[in-house]
Scaffold this active site. Structure first.
Site, PDB file in Angstrom:
ATOM      1  N   LYS A   1      -0.305  -3.095  -4.823  1.00  0.00           N
ATOM      2  CA  LYS A   1      -0.080  -4.397  -4.462  1.00  0.00           C
ATOM      3  C   LYS A   1      -0.443  -5.335  -5.201  1.00  0.00           C
ATOM      4  CE  LYS A   1       1.998  -3.894   0.678  1.00  0.00           C
ATOM      5  NZ  LYS A   1       1.800  -4.682   1.799  1.00  0.00           N
TER       6      LYS A   1
ATOM      7  N   ARG B   1      -1.540   3.310   4.290  1.00  0.00           N
ATOM      8  CA  ARG B   1      -0.332   3.406   3.619  1.00  0.00           C
ATOM      9  C   ARG B   1      -0.148   3.961   2.577  1.00  0.00           C
ATOM     10  NH1 ARG B   1       3.889   0.944   2.058  1.00  0.00           N
ATOM     11  NH2 ARG B   1       6.172   2.201   2.842  1.00  0.00           N
TER      12      ARG B   1
END
Length: 269
Positions: free
Chosen positions: A204, A244
């Site tokens: 991210k 994840r």
């Protein structure tokens, strides 16, 4: 949880696995590298992404799920739509990963309840196009905790088994970098609610900013693997049920080292 985006526009790997053959090959590879579950998504939720219709989303994911199920790969469906979740479960998915926490489609609770499958409820305040405008908090940790607790209560009231609920703090969704770091540092506020917690920081943008070069340019997504691994191990050490990630093998290896210190093994639902 290994990430399999069958989209043309996801922030990190959009377009890499948008055809059936490459998607199935990658899903099998993720499972072979040690993913306990492969998370299949057909709609990008990157900041600013425009929505697609349900038919397009289903057409992307259902053939992939059918093929991977035939190969023995366990999967979750990453969707906010009840109709897509229902089709994916019928095709062989075993869990629903709903980044809206059930808010985008009120029918999702009945689908999850009827299926009796794990339902991952992520903290969410709005769709991708506008979500960063909603990143305003007085105390991000307590607000995310309370809002997720309310989503779990609503799911249980709708007939979902409390033992099948997983919570996700929603890093990057209606959150700025400082919000992500605060949630990472205080994950016990979420695990203390009594539900398994999924941590999803992989590649991210806020990680790229920490790794920025001398000119301030953020590290590109493909160069954020080590930072992802570090955040994943820290999250598991803080009590996260799962992580994840895009790089499954590196994560499995890193967690094997962590477990070798005598730390407890994972629990499953």
């Amino acid at each position: 949880m290994g990430v399999l985006n069958v989209t043309p526009d996801s922030f990190s790997d959009g377009g890499r696995y948008s055809d059936l053959a490459s998607a199935v090959e990658h899903g099998i590879s993720l499972y072979g590298e040690g993913a306990d579950i492969v998370d299949v998504g057909g709609e990008s939720t990157r900041p600013g992404a425009e929505r697609i219709d349900a038919a397009t989303e289903a057409a992307r994911v259902v053939p992939v799920i059918e093929s991977l199920a035939a190969a023995g790969v366990p999967m979750s469906i990453d969707t906010t739509r009840a109709a897509v979740a229902e089709a994916a479960l019928a095709a062989g998915a075993i869990a629903v990963n709903d980044v809206s926490g059930g808010l985008a489609d009120p029918s999702m609770a009945s689908v999850a309840a009827a299926a009796g499958c794990p339902w991952i409820l992520m903290h969410w305040r709005g769709h991708s196009r506008d979500m960063q405008k909603l990143a305003t908090y007085r105390d991000v940790v307590s607000e995310v905790r309370d809002e997720l607790s309310a989503r779990a209560d609503a799911a249980i009231a709708a007939g979902v088994d409390a033992g099948r609920i997983v919570l996700d703090p929603g890093l990057g969704f209606a959150k700025q970098a400082e919000h992500n770091w605060a949630l990472s540092a205080h994950l016990e506020a979420l695990t203390g609610l009594g539900f398994p917690v999924l941590f999803a920081a992989s590649r991210k943008t806020y990680l790229g900013r920490v790794l920025a070069g001398p000119d301030g340019t953020p590290r590109p997504p493909d160069g954020r693997g080590a930072a992802t691994l570090a955040t994943s191990i820290l999250a598991v050490a803080s009590g996260a049920w799962g992580v994840r990630v895009h790089e499954v093998r590196d994560t499995v290896d890193g967690l094997a080292v962590w477990r070798a210190t005598g730390s407890p093994r994972f629990t499953k639902i």
